[in-house]
Design a protein around this motif. Structure first.
Motif, PDB file in Angstrom:
ATOM      1  N   GLU A 217     -26.408  33.006  20.662  1.00  0.00           N
ATOM      2  CA  GLU A 217     -26.581  34.197  19.822  1.00  0.00           C
ATOM      3  C   GLU A 217     -25.274  34.584  19.147  1.00  0.00           C
ATOM      4  OE1 GLU A 217     -28.005  37.113  22.498  1.00  0.00           O
ATOM      5  OE2 GLU A 217     -29.892  36.081  22.933  1.00  0.00           O
ATOM      6  N   MET A 218     -24.167  34.503  19.887  1.00  0.00           N
ATOM      7  CA  MET A 218     -22.867  34.879  19.314  1.00  0.00           C
ATOM      8  C   MET A 218     -22.466  33.938  18.187  1.00  0.00           C
ATOM      9  SD  MET A 218     -19.124  34.913  21.092  1.00  0.00           S
ATOM     10  CE  MET A 218     -19.080  33.121  20.953  1.00  0.00           C
ATOM     11  N   ILE A 219     -22.639  32.625  18.391  1.00  0.00           N
ATOM     12  CA  ILE A 219     -22.265  31.656  17.357  1.00  0.00           C
ATOM     13  C   ILE A 219     -23.129  31.837  16.110  1.00  0.00           C
ATOM     14  CG2 ILE A 219     -22.225  29.190  16.817  1.00  0.00           C
ATOM     15  CD1 ILE A 219     -21.477  28.648  19.686  1.00  0.00           C
ATOM     16  N   ALA A 220     -24.399  32.197  16.303  1.00  0.00           N
ATOM     17  CA  ALA A 220     -25.304  32.373  15.170  1.00  0.00           C
ATOM     18  C   ALA A 220     -24.873  33.513  14.253  1.00  0.00           C
ATOM     19  CB  ALA A 220     -26.726  32.613  15.666  1.00  0.00           C
ATOM     20  N   GLU A 221     -24.086  34.460  14.765  1.00  0.00           N
ATOM     21  CA  GLU A 221     -23.629  35.567  13.933  1.00  0.00           C
ATOM     22  C   GLU A 221     -22.589  35.122  12.915  1.00  0.00           C
ATOM     23  OE1 GLU A 221     -22.292  38.832  16.219  1.00  0.00           O
ATOM     24  OE2 GLU A 221     -24.108  38.988  17.438  1.00  0.00           O
ATOM     25  N   PHE A 222     -21.930  33.984  13.148  1.00  0.00           N
ATOM     26  CA  PHE A 222     -20.867  33.533  12.248  1.00  0.00           C
ATOM     27  C   PHE A 222     -21.132  32.154  11.654  1.00  0.00           C
ATOM     28  CE2 PHE A 222     -19.153  36.078  15.738  1.00  0.00           C
ATOM     29  CZ  PHE A 222     -18.561  37.123  15.046  1.00  0.00           C
ATOM     30  N   ASP A 223     -21.958  31.352  12.324  1.00  0.00           N
ATOM     31  CA  ASP A 223     -22.152  29.966  11.928  1.00  0.00           C
ATOM     32  C   ASP A 223     -23.493  29.802  11.224  1.00  0.00           C
ATOM     33  OD1 ASP A 223     -21.411  27.103  12.054  1.00  0.00           O
ATOM     34  OD2 ASP A 223     -23.226  26.994  13.275  1.00  0.00           O
ATOM     35  N   PRO A 224     -23.530  29.298   9.989  1.00  0.00           N
ATOM     36  CA  PRO A 224     -24.808  29.170   9.268  1.00  0.00           C
ATOM     37  C   PRO A 224     -25.740  28.129   9.882  1.00  0.00           C
ATOM     38  CG  PRO A 224     -22.978  28.206   8.008  1.00  0.00           C
ATOM     39  CD  PRO A 224     -22.372  28.933   9.151  1.00  0.00           C
ATOM     40  N   VAL A 225     -25.186  27.068  10.470  1.00  0.00           N
ATOM     41  CA  VAL A 225     -26.040  26.035  11.069  1.00  0.00           C
ATOM     42  C   VAL A 225     -26.849  26.614  12.223  1.00  0.00           C
ATOM     43  CG1 VAL A 225     -26.054  23.833  12.293  1.00  0.00           C
ATOM     44  CG2 VAL A 225     -24.494  24.181  10.359  1.00  0.00           C
ATOM     45  N   MET A 226     -26.174  27.313  13.127  1.00  0.00           N
ATOM     46  CA  MET A 226     -26.885  27.885  14.266  1.00  0.00           C
ATOM     47  C   MET A 226     -27.791  29.029  13.831  1.00  0.00           C
ATOM     48  SD  MET A 226     -27.432  27.325  17.373  1.00  0.00           S
ATOM     49  CE  MET A 226     -26.102  26.150  17.701  1.00  0.00           C
ATOM     50  N   LYS A 227     -27.419  29.726  12.785  1.00  0.00           N
ATOM     51  CA  LYS A 227     -28.276  30.793  12.271  1.00  0.00           C
ATOM     52  C   LYS A 227     -29.597  30.224  11.768  1.00  0.00           C
ATOM     53  CE  LYS A 227     -28.143  34.782   9.175  1.00  0.00           C
ATOM     54  NZ  LYS A 227     -27.323  35.536   8.192  1.00  0.00           N
ATOM     55  N   VAL A 228     -29.531  29.096  11.041  1.00  0.00           N
ATOM     56  CA  VAL A 228     -30.749  28.443  10.563  1.00  0.00           C
ATOM     57  C   VAL A 228     -31.562  27.915  11.734  1.00  0.00           C
ATOM     58  CG1 VAL A 228     -31.618  26.462   9.259  1.00  0.00           C
ATOM     59  CG2 VAL A 228     -29.771  27.866   8.320  1.00  0.00           C
ATOM     60  N   HIS A 229     -30.873  27.388  12.744  1.00  0.00           N
ATOM     61  CA  HIS A 229     -31.562  26.836  13.903  1.00  0.00           C
ATOM     62  C   HIS A 229     -32.355  27.906  14.635  1.00  0.00           C
ATOM     63  CE1 HIS A 229     -32.368  23.888  16.973  1.00  0.00           C
ATOM     64  NE2 HIS A 229     -31.903  24.687  17.925  1.00  0.00           N
ATOM     65  N   ILE A 230     -31.774  29.079  14.816  1.00  0.00           N
ATOM     66  CA  ILE A 230     -32.490  30.164  15.500  1.00  0.00           C
ATOM     67  C   ILE A 230     -33.643  30.651  14.648  1.00  0.00           C
ATOM     68  CG2 ILE A 230     -32.251  32.536  16.297  1.00  0.00           C
ATOM     69  CD1 ILE A 230     -29.536  31.895  17.340  1.00  0.00           C
ATOM     70  N   ARG A 231     -33.447  30.679  13.324  1.00  0.00           N
ATOM     71  CA  ARG A 231     -34.553  31.092  12.453  1.00  0.00           C
ATOM     72  C   ARG A 231     -35.720  30.112  12.571  1.00  0.00           C
ATOM     73  NH1 ARG A 231     -36.283  29.198   8.032  1.00  0.00           N
ATOM     74  NH2 ARG A 231     -34.420  27.970   7.610  1.00  0.00           N
ATOM     75  N   ARG A 232     -35.419  28.820  12.616  1.00  0.00           N
ATOM     76  CA  ARG A 232     -36.472  27.826  12.776  1.00  0.00           C
ATOM     77  C   ARG A 232     -37.129  27.943  14.151  1.00  0.00           C
ATOM     78  NH1 ARG A 232     -34.276  22.093  10.514  1.00  0.00           N
ATOM     79  NH2 ARG A 232     -36.357  21.506  11.254  1.00  0.00           N
ATOM     80  N   TYR A 233     -36.331  28.289  15.136  1.00  0.00           N
ATOM     81  CA  TYR A 233     -36.865  28.466  16.490  1.00  0.00           C
ATOM     82  C   TYR A 233     -37.835  29.639  16.544  1.00  0.00           C
ATOM     83  CZ  TYR A 233     -36.867  29.855  21.416  1.00  0.00           C
ATOM     84  OH  TYR A 233     -37.237  30.238  22.668  1.00  0.00           O
ATOM     85  N   GLN A 234     -37.445  30.747  15.915  1.00  0.00           N
ATOM     86  CA  GLN A 234     -38.282  31.946  15.963  1.00  0.00           C
ATOM     87  C   GLN A 234     -39.536  31.811  15.100  1.00  0.00           C
ATOM     88  OE1 GLN A 234     -35.255  34.845  14.838  1.00  0.00           O
ATOM     89  NE2 GLN A 234     -35.085  35.526  16.969  1.00  0.00           N
ATOM     90  N   SER A 235     -39.434  31.056  14.001  1.00  0.00           N
ATOM     91  CA  SER A 235     -40.589  30.899  13.124  1.00  0.00           C
ATOM     92  C   SER A 235     -41.519  29.774  13.563  1.00  0.00           C
ATOM     93  CB  SER A 235     -40.115  30.623  11.686  1.00  0.00           C
ATOM     94  OG  SER A 235     -39.361  29.418  11.635  1.00  0.00           O
ATOM     95  N   GLY A 236     -41.104  28.971  14.541  1.00  0.00           N
ATOM     96  CA  GLY A 236     -41.944  27.896  15.046  1.00  0.00           C
ATOM     97  C   GLY A 236     -42.072  26.718  14.110  1.00  0.00           C
ATOM     98  N   GLU A 237     -41.023  26.419  13.331  1.00  0.00           N
ATOM     99  CA  GLU A 237     -41.091  25.306  12.379  1.00  0.00           C
ATOM    100  C   GLU A 237     -41.017  23.948  13.066  1.00  0.00           C
ATOM    101  OE1 GLU A 237     -38.484  25.578   9.042  1.00  0.00           O
ATOM    102  OE2 GLU A 237     -38.597  27.757   8.965  1.00  0.00           O
TER     103      GLU A 237
END
Length: 605
Positions: A217-237
């Motif tokens: 969660e902390m890395i996703a606040e600054f890193d675009p790769v992990m931010k996209v990964h969490i978005r894909r995780y939450q959307s079920g892609e």
């Protein structure tokens, strides 16, 4: 001149597609996936060379009025880009859609796992969009796409391929590489610092989800790769995100295996090594044996001595034979030659150091060059434990030290009273594994006896608990104000009389009499056949010296001789001219053990 037969793949490339169609089945509609029953190599090469054929017609409706739409041939990404689903094909005879590449390149073991898009065809038009998104994000589909493109490139014998599809594959491959890189770094950081991975749950952005997900969660606040990964995780892609505890354990095992492989490589380069074994209970109170290898690391310059912890060994049979057999087996598994062992170090247990049936003896029978050395610090700890438990007065003395610590430390209020009166050294508990704790615990009382006595008197005057009040008064009057207790803390290397002189000075400061307490002699009635012998009656001072002071000194000398016999026999302590010093001279008084313990530790090490 002999002309070599062309390879099978080359013959397929040179053979016209029309001839291969006729050789397959002249009456079969080869473009209809419903006719792809048994796909052999020839049919697959044909279909890949022709490519998937799209059908655009007035698609028939089902009983609910729904039908396939050609709009599904194109996928629109969240950023607005559109990409052709070249792999999606329609069967007119079955009124169903298939995945072209998965139909051709699926593995036999995954046939039933890949669903109707590969087997009988998908015709649930209501859920088609969701099914297509989940399928094209699966690893099986991506693998089949890669096989399709590679075969197509070989068959066409050109370097130009479907750039749009290849770009998607390359982007997806690079995306997962970057995601896994960050996950591996997090796993390595937590493992390196010995931190727990998981919490009460394994859901992102929830309370108490553990250190691993919190760092994600902390890395996703600054890193675009992990931010996209969490978005894909939450959307079920996608179905795989590498955030579960199973992936964490697998990555930990992979990292541990790589580190272990590197350590074994260093040990093999050094060739000769020493084996160190020790026991420790695990969290389930099962006994386990730790294996540590000590060697010279010649892979770096300058070379240096390193110790590598390799693994835990299950110790079901704790006999000397059982433990040595376990050691032999693990060295074989690690591909380390037991004949290259040049040192072995164990604790002082009889099953380890035994001269007849211990591990060290059995090891020497196999490899006489495996020099055995017992644990030095552990031996010192055992010597001090022997001394502390050698006589009732010594046991009582350290019992008082522990009572003082327990009384003040078990309550924050009482600890505040202690700090109010004592501003220097704090009281410390005794430890069975750290021999220096005995010295530190005694030192705190030795140099602050007056302050501690005052703290006890104050505590006894204000505490309303009868038990605490009684304990504080007993420690203050019966122990701290006891000349024998003070003398027990002031043993000097100059002898017993010098210690008495020093103890009298402390007694004068506390304002107590420097006298030994006499105990009433209980005389038992002799039996009629028992001869009357004259009993030797010692003075209180002489009784203290004989039954306490000399007793501990004798125990120290005896323990040092037995515990360090191996050192002196092999000459491990012979540095400079130290081997000329006799143990009896070194241990002239008990104070030498307590105040010169650092020097002894230096010799042992």
């Amino acid at each position: 001149m002999n002309i070599e037969e062309p390879a099978e793949d080359d013959r397929n490339i040179e053979e016209p597609a029309q001839l291969r169609i006729e050789s397959v089945n002249e009456n079969m509609n080869v473009d209809n996936p419903a006719n792809w029953g048994n796909i052999d190599k020839k049919l697959r090469d044909l279909l890949v060379e022709r490519g998937p054929k799209r059908v655009v017609i007035n698609f028939p409706r089902d009983i609910e009025g729904r039908h396939f739409s050609s709009a599904h041939y194109t996928r629109q990404w969240l950023n607005g880009e559109k990409h052709d689903r070249r792999w999606l094909i329609y069967s007119t005879s079955l009124n169903a859609v298939f995945c072209f590449c998965c139909k051709l390149f699926r593995k036999d073991g995954n046939k039933n796992q890949m669903g109707s898009l590969v087997n009988e065809g998908f015709k649930n038009w209501k859920n088609l969009s969701h099914r297509l998104q989940s399928h094209e994000g699966s690893s099986d589909h991506i693998s089949c796409m890669r096989s399709w493109i590679e075969l197509e490139m070989r068959l066409r014998n050109i370097k130009i391929i479907d750039k749009s599809v290849q770009e998607i594959l390359n982007k997806e491959r690079e995306y997962w590489r970057q995601v896994l890189l960050r996950i591996v770094v997090i796993v390595k950081t937590l493992a390196k610092n010995g931190l727990a991975f998981r919490g009460d749950n394994e859901k992102i952005y929830q309370e108490n989800n553990g250190n691993f997900l919190s760092l994600i969660e902390m890395i996703a606040e600054f890193d675009p790769v992990m931010k996209v990964h969490i978005r894909r995780y939450q959307s079920g892609e996608s179905h795989k995100y590498y955030l579960s505890h199973k992936i964490q354990n697998k990555l930990i095992g992979m990292l541990a295996g790589e580190i272990k492989h590197t350590m074994i490589k260093i040990i093999k380069e050094a060739k000769y090594f020493a084996v160190i074994l020790d026991f420790t209970p695990d969290i389930s109170h099962e006994e386990q044996m730790t294996l540590i290898i000590r060697c010279v690391d010649v892979s770096e310059s300058p070379v240096k001595v390193e110790e590598f912890f390799l693994e835990f060994l299950k110790a079901d049979d704790t006999s000397g034979l059982g433990l040595f057999s376990e050691l032999e087996d693990v060295l074989k598994i690690l591909e380390l030659d037991i004949s290259n062992v040049r040192g072995q170090g164990y604790d002082n247990g009889s099953n380890m150091k035994g001269k007849n049936k211990g591990v060290q003896k059995r090891h020497l029978e196999v490899n006489p060059r495996a020099f055995y050395t017992p644990y030095g610090c552990h031996s010192l700890n055992l010597v001090l434990c022997d001394m502390a438990n050698s006589c009732p007065k010594a046991i009582s003395f350290f019992g008082v030290i522990q009572r003082l610590y327990t009384l003040f430390s078990s309550s924050t209020k009482r600890w505040d009273i202690f700090k109010e009166h004592v501003s220097g050294l704090t009281l410390k508990p005794l430890s069975q594994t750290r021999w220096e704790s005995y010295v530190e615990s005694v030192r705190a009382v030795r140099f602050q006896a007056i302050e501690i006595r005052n703290a006890l008197i104050h505590l006894a005057s204000i505490d309303g608990d009868p038990k605490i009040k009684s304990e504080a008064e007993s420690l203050a009057t019966n122990e701290i104000e006891n000349f024998e207790f003070l003398l027990g803390m002031i043993y000097r290397e100059n002898g017993f009389k010098e210690a008495i002189t020093e103890a009298k000075k402390v007694a004068s400061e506390i304002e107590i009499e420097a006298v030994f307490r006499e105990k009433r002699i209980i005389r038992r009635k002799r039996q009629f056949d028992e001869s009357a012998t004259e009993e030797t009656i010692l003075s209180p001072e002489e009784s203290f010296r004989v039954k306490y002071f000399l007793y501990i000194v004798d125990q120290a000398i005896s323990s040092f001789k037995s515990r360090f016999e191996q050192f002196w026999y092999y000459g491990c302590l012979c540095r400079k001219k130290l081997f000329k010093v006799k143990i009896d001279q070194i241990l002239s008084s008990i104070n030498y053990v307590t105040r010169k313990i650092e020097w002894l530790s230096y010799i042992v090490n």
